[in-house]
Design a protein around this motif. Structure first.
Motif, PDB file in Angstrom:
ATOM      1  N   THR A   1       0.671  -1.280   0.053  1.00  0.00           N
ATOM      2  CA  THR A   1      -0.034   0.034   0.016  1.00  0.00           C
ATOM      3  C   THR A   1       0.859   1.144   0.157  1.00  0.00           C
ATOM      4  O   THR A   1       0.680   2.245  -0.550  1.00  0.00           O
ATOM      5  CB  THR A   1      -0.882  -0.088   1.240  1.00  0.00           C
ATOM      6  OG1 THR A   1      -1.677  -1.375   1.080  1.00  0.00           O
ATOM      7  CG2 THR A   1      -1.850   1.234   1.209  1.00  0.00           C
ATOM      8  N   LEU A   2       1.938   1.394   0.961  1.00  0.00           N
ATOM      9  CA  LEU A   2       2.910   2.289   0.862  1.00  0.00           C
ATOM     10  C   LEU A   2       3.501   2.640  -0.407  1.00  0.00           C
ATOM     11  O   LEU A   2       3.961   3.682  -0.660  1.00  0.00           O
ATOM     12  CB  LEU A   2       3.884   2.218   2.212  1.00  0.00           C
ATOM     13  CG  LEU A   2       4.596   3.360   2.633  1.00  0.00           C
ATOM     14  CD1 LEU A   2       3.627   4.621   2.840  1.00  0.00           C
ATOM     15  CD2 LEU A   2       5.461   3.232   3.606  1.00  0.00           C
ATOM     16  N   ALA A   3       3.814   1.349  -1.082  1.00  0.00           N
ATOM     17  CA  ALA A   3       4.644   1.588  -2.162  1.00  0.00           C
ATOM     18  C   ALA A   3       3.737   2.226  -3.374  1.00  0.00           C
ATOM     19  O   ALA A   3       4.397   3.233  -3.974  1.00  0.00           O
ATOM     20  CB  ALA A   3       4.922   0.305  -2.733  1.00  0.00           C
ATOM     21  N   ALA A   4       2.485   1.838  -3.187  1.00  0.00           N
ATOM     22  CA  ALA A   4       1.534   2.823  -4.392  1.00  0.00           C
ATOM     23  C   ALA A   4       1.399   4.246  -4.004  1.00  0.00           C
ATOM     24  O   ALA A   4       1.542   4.815  -4.901  1.00  0.00           O
ATOM     25  CB  ALA A   4       0.282   1.816  -4.340  1.00  0.00           C
ATOM     26  N   GLU A   5       1.147   4.237  -2.686  1.00  0.00           N
ATOM     27  CA  GLU A   5       1.292   5.905  -2.081  1.00  0.00           C
ATOM     28  C   GLU A   5       2.476   6.614  -2.565  1.00  0.00           C
ATOM     29  O   GLU A   5       2.346   7.723  -3.094  1.00  0.00           O
ATOM     30  CB  GLU A   5       0.948   5.809  -0.858  1.00  0.00           C
ATOM     31  CG  GLU A   5      -0.469   5.405  -0.471  1.00  0.00           C
ATOM     32  CD  GLU A   5      -0.514   5.272   1.104  1.00  0.00           C
ATOM     33  OE1 GLU A   5       0.387   5.781   1.845  1.00  0.00           O
ATOM     34  OE2 GLU A   5      -1.581   5.299   1.423  1.00  0.00           O
ATOM     35  N   THR A   6       3.659   5.975  -2.515  1.00  0.00           N
ATOM     36  CA  THR A   6       4.858   6.600  -2.929  1.00  0.00           C
ATOM     37  C   THR A   6       4.987   7.090  -4.178  1.00  0.00           C
ATOM     38  O   THR A   6       5.453   8.019  -4.833  1.00  0.00           O
ATOM     39  CB  THR A   6       6.023   5.649  -2.472  1.00  0.00           C
ATOM     40  OG1 THR A   6       5.935   5.531  -0.996  1.00  0.00           O
ATOM     41  CG2 THR A   6       7.445   6.442  -2.877  1.00  0.00           C
ATOM     42  N   LEU A   7       4.397   6.047  -5.005  1.00  0.00           N
ATOM     43  CA  LEU A   7       4.526   6.149  -6.668  1.00  0.00           C
ATOM     44  C   LEU A   7       3.539   7.410  -6.993  1.00  0.00           C
ATOM     45  O   LEU A   7       4.023   8.128  -7.957  1.00  0.00           O
ATOM     46  CB  LEU A   7       4.204   4.894  -7.533  1.00  0.00           C
ATOM     47  CG  LEU A   7       5.179   3.664  -7.499  1.00  0.00           C
ATOM     48  CD1 LEU A   7       4.746   2.569  -8.102  1.00  0.00           C
ATOM     49  CD2 LEU A   7       6.479   4.039  -8.145  1.00  0.00           C
ATOM     50  N   ALA A   8       2.522   7.407  -6.182  1.00  0.00           N
ATOM     51  CA  ALA A   8       1.416   8.500  -6.677  1.00  0.00           C
ATOM     52  C   ALA A   8       1.827   9.741  -6.139  1.00  0.00           C
ATOM     53  O   ALA A   8       1.604  10.873  -6.764  1.00  0.00           O
ATOM     54  CB  ALA A   8       0.052   8.114  -6.040  1.00  0.00           C
ATOM     55  N   THR A   9       2.780   9.853  -5.065  1.00  0.00           N
ATOM     56  CA  THR A   9       3.028  11.267  -4.344  1.00  0.00           C
ATOM     57  C   THR A   9       4.195  11.665  -5.096  1.00  0.00           C
ATOM     58  O   THR A   9       4.413  12.938  -5.185  1.00  0.00           O
ATOM     59  CB  THR A   9       3.140  10.859  -2.890  1.00  0.00           C
ATOM     60  OG1 THR A   9       2.243  10.212  -2.289  1.00  0.00           O
ATOM     61  CG2 THR A   9       3.578  12.254  -2.186  1.00  0.00           C
ATOM     62  N   GLY A  10       5.087  11.000  -5.457  1.00  0.00           N
ATOM     63  CA  GLY A  10       6.246  11.386  -6.056  1.00  0.00           C
ATOM     64  C   GLY A  10       7.146  11.791  -4.971  1.00  0.00           C
ATOM     65  O   GLY A  10       7.039  11.937  -3.909  1.00  0.00           O
ATOM     66  N   VAL A  11       8.107  12.747  -5.340  1.00  0.00           N
ATOM     67  CA  VAL A  11       9.443  13.195  -4.412  1.00  0.00           C
ATOM     68  C   VAL A  11       8.724  14.697  -3.976  1.00  0.00           C
ATOM     69  O   VAL A  11       8.015  15.068  -4.617  1.00  0.00           O
ATOM     70  CB  VAL A  11      10.611  13.621  -5.416  1.00  0.00           C
ATOM     71  CG1 VAL A  11      11.203  12.164  -5.744  1.00  0.00           C
ATOM     72  CG2 VAL A  11      10.531  14.439  -6.544  1.00  0.00           C
ATOM     73  N   SER A  12       9.496  15.030  -2.892  1.00  0.00           N
ATOM     74  CA  SER A  12       8.976  16.320  -2.223  1.00  0.00           C
ATOM     75  C   SER A  12       9.179  17.459  -3.400  1.00  0.00           C
ATOM     76  O   SER A  12      10.117  17.439  -4.185  1.00  0.00           O
ATOM     77  CB  SER A  12       9.875  16.553  -1.231  1.00  0.00           C
ATOM     78  OG  SER A  12       9.564  17.716  -0.518  1.00  0.00           O
ATOM     79  N   PRO A  13       8.324  18.386  -3.514  1.00  0.00           N
ATOM     80  CA  PRO A  13       8.420  19.588  -4.376  1.00  0.00           C
ATOM     81  C   PRO A  13       9.164  20.573  -3.620  1.00  0.00           C
ATOM     82  O   PRO A  13       9.595  21.586  -4.269  1.00  0.00           O
ATOM     83  CB  PRO A  13       6.937  19.936  -4.538  1.00  0.00           C
ATOM     84  CG  PRO A  13       6.313  19.406  -3.311  1.00  0.00           C
ATOM     85  CD  PRO A  13       6.891  18.257  -2.887  1.00  0.00           C
ATOM     86  N   LEU A  14       9.548  20.452  -2.257  1.00  0.00           N
ATOM     87  CA  LEU A  14      10.196  21.485  -1.506  1.00  0.00           C
ATOM     88  C   LEU A  14      11.682  21.623  -1.923  1.00  0.00           C
ATOM     89  O   LEU A  14      12.326  20.584  -1.818  1.00  0.00           O
ATOM     90  CB  LEU A  14       9.707  21.305   0.056  1.00  0.00           C
ATOM     91  CG  LEU A  14       8.366  21.326   0.149  1.00  0.00           C
ATOM     92  CD1 LEU A  14       8.377  21.003   1.744  1.00  0.00           C
ATOM     93  CD2 LEU A  14       7.897  22.531  -0.131  1.00  0.00           C
ATOM     94  N   THR A  15      12.203  22.659  -1.738  1.00  0.00           N
ATOM     95  CA  THR A  15      13.566  22.998  -1.835  1.00  0.00           C
ATOM     96  C   THR A  15      14.197  22.535  -0.261  1.00  0.00           C
ATOM     97  O   THR A  15      13.358  22.519   0.647  1.00  0.00           O
ATOM     98  CB  THR A  15      14.055  24.250  -2.366  1.00  0.00           C
ATOM     99  OG1 THR A  15      13.526  25.083  -1.237  1.00  0.00           O
ATOM    100  CG2 THR A  15      13.590  24.551  -3.707  1.00  0.00           C
ATOM    101  N   GLU A  16      15.604  22.481  -0.510  1.00  0.00           N
ATOM    102  CA  GLU A  16      16.117  22.099   0.903  1.00  0.00           C
ATOM    103  C   GLU A  16      15.633  23.288   1.701  1.00  0.00           C
ATOM    104  O   GLU A  16      15.554  23.107   2.796  1.00  0.00           O
ATOM    105  CB  GLU A  16      17.562  22.041   0.769  1.00  0.00           C
ATOM    106  CG  GLU A  16      17.955  20.718   0.255  1.00  0.00           C
ATOM    107  CD  GLU A  16      19.649  20.515   0.389  1.00  0.00           C
ATOM    108  OE1 GLU A  16      20.114  20.998   1.393  1.00  0.00           O
ATOM    109  OE2 GLU A  16      20.122  19.813  -0.358  1.00  0.00           O
TER     110      GLU A  16
END
Length: 210
Positions: free
Chosen positions: A134-149
Motif C-alpha cells: 500500500t505504501l509503495a503505491a502511495e509513494t509512486l502516486a505522491t512522487g518526490v518532495s516538491p520543496l527545496t532544501e
C-alpha cells in the motif's frame, strides 16, 4: 529449536521501550531468529551493531539522537553486511523513498502481523527487498518532495511555532527571505496557510530531519 542451523541475528532500534520489547518477544518466538541487541536511540545503532554483529537491523524512523533514515545510512557504511528493515508507525511515502535511498532493504509498518514481519526479516536477510504494498503505491502516486532544501528547513523549524522574526533568527535569514520560502512552500503543497503546509508536508514524510 533450529536443529543447530545458524540463526538470523537481529538488532532492534525503537525509542518506545514497550514496542521494542514486544517486537523482541514476538520475533524471539521464531526458531530461526534471535535478538542480540536492543537500543532506544538512533545514535546507538552503529556502536551496538559493531559490538554484536547482527545480520539484520530493524529500525524505527523517528528516534532521538539520530533518525532511522540517517541511522540506516550510517549502519550501511559501517557494517555493509548488515541489512536494514525499517519498521515504523509512520507509513509515509516520503519516508519510504528516503529509506530506500539510504540503503534499507525493506520498509513495513508496525501493525504488520508477527508472522509477516518474521518473513520480511528472512527475505531481507536473503537479499530480497520487502516493501509494504500500500505504501509503495502511495509513494509512486505522491512522487518526490516538491520543496527545496531551504523551504523544507523553514517548514521544519516552523513546526515549533513562532513568528517570522523568530524563524529568521533561528535560521540566520532575513525576515523577507523566510516569508518568501513560507509562501513558496504553501503554494507547492497546495496549502491554505503555514500550519496547513506543515501538515501536508508531515503527512508525506517531507520534514524528517537530515
Amino acid at each position: 529449536m533450529s536443529g543447530g542451523s545458524a540463526r538470523i541475528r537481529l538488532l532492534l532500534a525503537d525509542d518506545q521501550a514497550l514496542v521494542r520489547g514486544a517486537l523482541a518477544a514476538l520475533l524471539s518466538l521464531e526458531e530461526d531468529l534471535t535478538v542480540v541487541a536492543e537500543v532506544g536511540r538512533g545514535d546507538e545503532v552503529v556502536p551496538e551493531a559493531r559490538r554484536t554483529d547482527p545480520d539484520v537491523a530493524l529500525l524505527d524512523v523517528e528516534m532521538p539522537g539520530l533518525d532511522g533514515i540517517a541511522a540506516t545510512t550510517a549502519l550501511r557504511a559501517a557494517l555493509p553486511t548488515c541489512r536494514v528493515l525499517v519498521v515504523t508507525t509512520f507509513g509515509r511515502p516520503g519516508y519510504l523513498r528516503r529509506a530506500m535511498e539510504a540503503g534499507a532493504s525493506g520498509f513495513v509498518v508496525k501493525d504488520t502481523p508477527a508472522r509477516q514481519l518474521a518473513d520480511a526479516v528472512r527475505r531481507v536477510h536473503a537479499g530480497l527487498r520487502v516493501v509494504d504494498p500500500t505504501l509503495a503505491a502511495e509513494t509512486l502516486a505522491t512522487g518526490v518532495s516538491p520543496l527545496t532544501e531551504r523551504e523544507t528547513e523553514v517548514l521544519r523549524t516552523a513546526r515549533g511555532g513562532g513568528t517570522v522574526a523568530d524563524l529568521a533568527r533561528a535560521l540566520h535569514l532575513s525576515e523577507g527571505t523566510v516569508r518568501n520560502h513560507l509562501s513558496a512552500a504553501i503554494g507547492k503543497t497546495g496549502a491554505r496557510n503555514r500550519a496547513d503546509a506543515i501538515r501536508v508536508a508531515e503527512q508525506n514524510g517531507w520534514l524528517l530531519g537530515e
